[in-house]
Scaffold this active site. Structure first.
Site, PDB file in Angstrom:
ATOM      1  CE  LYS A   1      -4.228  -1.827   2.060  1.00 17.36           C
ATOM      2  NZ  LYS A   1      -5.138  -1.380   0.996  1.00 17.36           N
TER       3      LYS A   1
ATOM      4  CE  LYS B   1     -11.040  -4.389  -0.526  1.00 13.34           C
ATOM      5  NZ  LYS B   1     -10.441  -3.901  -1.778  1.00 13.34           N
TER       6      LYS B   1
END
Length: 349
Positions: free
Chosen positions: A150, A258
């Site tokens: 990230k 997701k």
């Protein structure tokens, strides 16, 4: 008669989790339990994995909708809960679990029988360069061959220097590097930063700019030397025609699914079908669910026999996760049929 109730639960992170949007020390979630009056001891359990600040159903009437679902669980499905994907995700899980005997077996298969495993990517959260470097060392020592970083939380030049150092030590044959910007790059600077990253043989970059900038995202996907994956861009798009319209217009290399954010299992399956029509690849990640949600996602995706690493390595993030047969060893996620679920005392509503 079918009955249901729900309970709120606060997951506590072992260490603060940092993205370009926020720093999290806790994660709120909701569990939903479904049973039949004739056999109340047998129940299905699901997780309504609301993600504050990101879910399209992060709204003031969330619990009111959850209460309505619990009053008549058999009256709610994909159409009725199109605006509440995390509730749909939890309800689908609970209903399938109940149908399969209430043993947390949602999608029976080789994985839930302990006969197969799912390769996952390691996740290196944002932090100082020293912290990220240490986290990578932990992942590679554990045997991960695919690691997602990230970025966007530190100075980009420093992050780039770290990635350059990593690539100098690990060739692409030894380590696949994925980048997740979480929309941290500005629309004007994104391609320039991606160009600099491309020299490091990066597998893909997720959501380089903030969602909703469709024309600019299409241009980035067209010009990027690194394959682009859409993540947050999918949130709130529930109609199959709109899904097709987005993917055919933007033409990403991948979509990141997701289920709690993109329409439950039914909605995520639609994204896969649309993506296959347009030659768009995919993989699945968890949205910081507890082991209840993670278990359901793993069982679901295992049915597709995925060839690439999935983003399901979040089960060890919490000090108070739900004890379960789901476990991670090295770079794989497995299910131990000799272990049991231990559901804590919850305040059911």
């Amino acid at each position: 008669m079918l009955r249901a109730n729900y309970a709120r639960y606060i997951l506590e992170f072992k260490s603060p989790a940092r993205t370009s949007r926020e720093v999290m020390s806790q994660k709120e979630t909701f569990f939903i339990k479904v049973w039949d009056d004739d056999s109340p001891e047998v129940f299905g359990l699901g997780e309504c994995a609301l993600f504050r600040g990101l879910s399209c159903d992060d709204r003031s009437d969330y619990e009111a909708k959850l209460r309505a679902v619990c009053e008549s669980p058999d009256l709610f499905g994909k159409e009725e809960l199109s605006d509440f994907p995390s509730i749909l995700f939890g309800l689908e899980t609970a209903m399938l679990d109940l149908r399969n005997g209430g043993h947390r077996i949602v999608f029976p298969g080789n994985w839930s029988a302990g006969l197969s495993e799912i390769q996952i990517n390691g996740l290196v959260w944002m932090g100082s360069i020293e912290e990220m470097s240490c986290r990578l060392a932990e992942k590679t020592a554990a045997g991960f061959r695919c690691v997602k970083f990230k970025v966007g939380g530190a100075d980009f030049d420093q992050e780039l220097a770290l990635l350059e150092r990593i690539r100098a030590e690990y060739s692409p044959d030894l380590l696949e590097i994925r980048i997740d910007a979480n929309g941290a790059f500005s629309a004007d600077e994104a391609l320039g930063k991606i160009e600099r990253l491309s020299k490091l043989e990066i597998h893909s970059i997720e959501q380089p700019i903030r969602q909703g900038q469709i024309e600019r995202m299409r241009e980035i996907c067209r010009c990027s030397p690194i394959p682009v994956a859409l993540d947050e861009e999918l949130i709130g798009i529930n109609d199959p025609e709109e899904k097709y319209k987005l993917l055919s217009a933007v033409k990403p290399a991948y979509i990141i699914l997701k289920p709690a954010l993109c329409g439950g299992f039914s909605g995520a399956s639609e994204w896969i079908s649309v993506g296959e029509l347009l030659d768009v690849g995919w993989w699945v990640t968890s949205a910081l669910e507890s082991n209840v949600g993670l278990n359901a996602i793993a069982q679901w995706v295992s049915g597709y026999s995925p060839a690439m690493p999935q983003g399901l390595g979040t089960g060890q993030l919490y000090v108070n996760n739900i004890a379960s047969p789901v476990f991670q060893t090295g770079e794989v996620l497995k299910y131990d049929i000799n272990k049991h679920w231990i559901i804590p005392e919850l305040s059911w509503q």
